[in-house]
Scaffold this motif. Structure first.
Motif, PDB file in Angstrom:
ATOM      1  N   ARG A  56       0.818  -1.213   0.000  1.00 41.55           N
ATOM      2  CA  ARG A  56       0.000   0.000   0.000  1.00 41.55           C
ATOM      3  C   ARG A  56       0.854   1.267   0.000  1.00 41.55           C
ATOM      4  NH1 ARG A  56      -2.694   3.821  -0.370  1.00 41.55           N
ATOM      5  NH2 ARG A  56      -4.154   4.843   1.035  1.00 41.55           N
ATOM      6  N   TYR A  57       2.050   1.189   0.611  1.00 39.33           N
ATOM      7  CA  TYR A  57       2.860   2.392   0.844  1.00 39.33           C
ATOM      8  C   TYR A  57       4.167   2.352   0.064  1.00 39.33           C
ATOM      9  CZ  TYR A  57      -0.444   2.773   4.738  1.00 39.33           C
ATOM     10  OH  TYR A  57      -1.585   2.856   5.502  1.00 39.33           O
ATOM     11  N   GLU A  58       4.097   1.947  -1.186  1.00 37.55           N
ATOM     12  CA  GLU A  58       5.336   1.665  -1.919  1.00 37.55           C
ATOM     13  C   GLU A  58       6.168   2.902  -2.221  1.00 37.55           C
ATOM     14  OE1 GLU A  58       4.319  -0.369  -5.509  1.00 37.55           O
ATOM     15  OE2 GLU A  58       3.261   1.349  -6.372  1.00 37.55           O
ATOM     16  N   ASP A  59       5.566   4.101  -2.177  1.00 41.00           N
ATOM     17  CA  ASP A  59       6.334   5.306  -2.496  1.00 41.00           C
ATOM     18  C   ASP A  59       6.898   6.000  -1.255  1.00 41.00           C
ATOM     19  OD1 ASP A  59       5.632   4.913  -5.156  1.00 41.00           O
ATOM     20  OD2 ASP A  59       3.758   6.033  -4.901  1.00 41.00           O
ATOM     21  N   ILE A  60       6.569   5.470  -0.081  1.00 44.83           N
ATOM     22  CA  ILE A  60       6.953   6.176   1.147  1.00 44.83           C
ATOM     23  C   ILE A  60       8.403   5.900   1.526  1.00 44.83           C
ATOM     24  CG2 ILE A  60       6.585   6.161   3.666  1.00 44.83           C
ATOM     25  CD1 ILE A  60       3.627   6.266   3.165  1.00 44.83           C
ATOM     26  N   THR A  61       9.116   6.986   1.859  1.00 42.11           N
ATOM     27  CA  THR A  61      10.466   6.849   2.394  1.00 42.11           C
ATOM     28  C   THR A  61      10.572   7.599   3.716  1.00 42.11           C
ATOM     29  OG1 THR A  61      11.183   8.783   1.132  1.00 42.11           O
ATOM     30  CG2 THR A  61      11.639   6.620   0.158  1.00 42.11           C
ATOM     31  N   VAL A  62      11.559   7.214   4.507  1.00 37.26           N
ATOM     32  CA  VAL A  62      11.849   7.913   5.756  1.00 37.26           C
ATOM     33  C   VAL A  62      12.882   8.981   5.443  1.00 37.26           C
ATOM     34  CG1 VAL A  62      12.757   7.692   8.092  1.00 37.26           C
ATOM     35  CG2 VAL A  62      11.362   5.852   7.097  1.00 37.26           C
ATOM     36  N   ASP A  63      12.572  10.229   5.786  1.00 39.38           N
ATOM     37  CA  ASP A  63      13.415  11.344   5.369  1.00 39.38           C
ATOM     38  C   ASP A  63      14.043  12.114   6.526  1.00 39.38           C
ATOM     39  OD1 ASP A  63      12.713  10.887   2.628  1.00 39.38           O
ATOM     40  OD2 ASP A  63      10.784  11.810   3.066  1.00 39.38           O
ATOM     41  N   GLY A  64      13.737  11.700   7.760  1.00 37.63           N
ATOM     42  CA  GLY A  64      14.324  12.403   8.886  1.00 37.63           C
ATOM     43  C   GLY A  64      13.837  11.845  10.203  1.00 37.63           C
TER      44      GLY A  64
END
Lengths: 330, 330
Positions: B80-88
């Motif tokens: 479901r969240y394939e575009d999500i990255t951790v950025d900070g």
């Protein structure tokens, strides 16, 4: 313990909990006194204080993950449980039932539901429940259970118990107890079959959980070597399949690569890791105590691989503890 | 998003939650629209669906450990969240206050309590609270808070609020809201100062938590590279101290030593591990998805160590995902 009295094993109650089912699988009631207690801490306390010979605590569920209360006691940050070892594991398949009172006036059309739900914006592909009610549920107005159980029976609830009011209970067996006191016949609980029988309730649905493979693993704890051999006897009929050990450790915080150094001990001695967990060490923020399970037995170690790994861990870890080794029966 | 409108960052509400404090530390309200949402899932949904430019979710607390709801969303078992990255990441020191209404009729002897409790059988060495009430608490009959907050303020409660009735709320800020509606003046909440101010309550005690070093770490999530540079600007005054990355992976279940093989990739490329977590993979019981944080940045990797490790992980892991790399400011 009075001479002649049966040895006691304590477990997380109440009576008819999944922990109770776990204990009954391994500790025959002919030889053991099975004692329900209120908390996981109580099990650890009674084992450490030699009030009981053994204890059974939940360790992880295949759907929900680790039980942090058990990990935190195994972390033993205050040195309260220094004599406790892990001496075995028990697997219990979690099958939830819907229990309550049968509908005294079921209608003909009550059981013709296809089990298919209408897709909606918030749930575009609703999962189909894998079992149907055993009898009409039109009369049910209230549903009691532990929050985790609601989550595990989502498809059944949203298909067959739409609009029913949800009440949280402290355990699934407590939910059955609450429902047994209902005089309207309109309350139901998600519980296990043992609790339903104990409270004289009707089974309205069986195996209503979403996933077939919902399993909880329990640990048997004791103050080694006080556990007698007879609980091993109860498992003679099950094929042995190797052994497992559990260690905990911290790493020196100032030394980069320290965690890798400890983990590489297992690889160096060719020991297969089966789980890793971590909890806050509470020594300083974002320092951890790690828990590693691996295949191998401290006292059945013909080629010395376990000894080799533990010796090396003792040199590279900050602090560490062997928490136990046991035979696997699954 | 309407042109000219401020970009939106969503966070786990309600208003005045610790997540709200975290967002305010990094996203200036002059440039950002701060949106409270009901659940961690909602934050992920809104980020993935580009309704918002960034989201802030709790990741771990230094006392209570990891936040499994966040880990389970990062596990992204359904894609479901394939575009999500951790950025900070954002650190918030948790300081609980006791908030409510001041006692209109304080007695002279009310504040002479030494803060020392009598040892009992169940608590032979009671811990001394590290702060005293700011005003009399004799009038308090009810105490509202989130269950975790009760656990974190144990010494203060058992010393200064003995016999007060405990009520659980869904968050510390919700507890303050409940107390603000009280007309008897005898209810209090454990909450943060922001919530107390928002609801016009008096502060009856400050920093009433047992441990000084109670800190929660939050993650900033986005759909890289949509996050603009300006949230970095807000942190220019804080010294940068290296960078960190997060990866998740599963291991081939039939291959012994597979977990060690993945973990040894980090050691081989001299990357320091800073955390390990695991959650059920839900592919089969007691198979896991692992989360590893390490020092290093995918896009600031002059000697190619991060690239080397990730390349090797892609060969030895069952499945794996780079979840993000970010600068550290602490």
């Amino acid at each position: 313990m009075a001479s002649g009295a049966k040895p006691v094993v304590s477990f997380l109650g109440p009576v008819a909990s999944y922990s109770h089912q776990a204990v009954r699988q391994v500790f025959p009631e002919d030889n053991w006194d099975l004692r329900p207690v209120a908390t996981i801490d109580d099990v650890f306390d009674q084992v450490q204080d030699r009030e009981v010979l053994a204890g059974v605590v939940p360790f992880e569920n295949s759907t929900n993950g680790s039980v942090v209360f058990t990990l935190d006691n195994l972390a033993d940050r205050d040195g309260r449980y220094e004599d406790i070892t892990v001496d075995g594991e028990i697997f219990v398949d979690v099958h939830h039932c819907l229990v309550g009172r049968k509908n005294p006036h079921p209608l003909l059309e009550d059981n013709t539901d296809s089990g298919t739900r209408t897709p909606t914006a918030t749930d575009p592909s609703p999962s189909k429940p894998k079992s149907k009610p055993l009898s009409s549920l039109r009369h049910i107005k209230r549903l009691y259970s532990h929050p985790q159980a609601f989550g595990q029976c989502n498809a059944f609830i949203s298909t067959y118990l739409k609009g029913v009011e949800i009440f949280e209970a402290s355990s699934t067996s407590k939910a059955a107890e609450i429902v047994s006191a209902d005089r309207t016949g309109t309350w139901a609980a998600i519980s296990n079959e043992l609790a339903a029988n104990l409270h004289g309730l009707d089974t309205l649905g069986k195996s209503i959980e979403d996933r077939e493979d919902n399993t909880t693993r329990f640990l048997i704890i004791g103050t080694n070597p006080s556990i007698p051999e007879d609980w091993h006897l109860a498992k003679q009929s099950i094929a042995k399949s190797g052994s497992k050990s559990l260690v905990s450790f911290t790493v020196p915080h100032t030394s980069p690569g320290a965690l890798e150094d400890v983990l590489s001990c297992f690889k160096e001695f060719n020991l297969n890791l089966t789980s890793i967990n971590s909890r806050p060490s509470l020594l300083a923020p974002f320092q951890y105590i790690f828990f590693v399970e691996f295949e191998g037995h401290k006292y059945d170690d013909p080629d010395g691989r376990v000894k080799g790994a533990l010796d090396k861990i003792s040199r590279v870890a900050g602090s560490w503890r062997w928490l136990g080794s046991w035979e696997r029966y699954r």
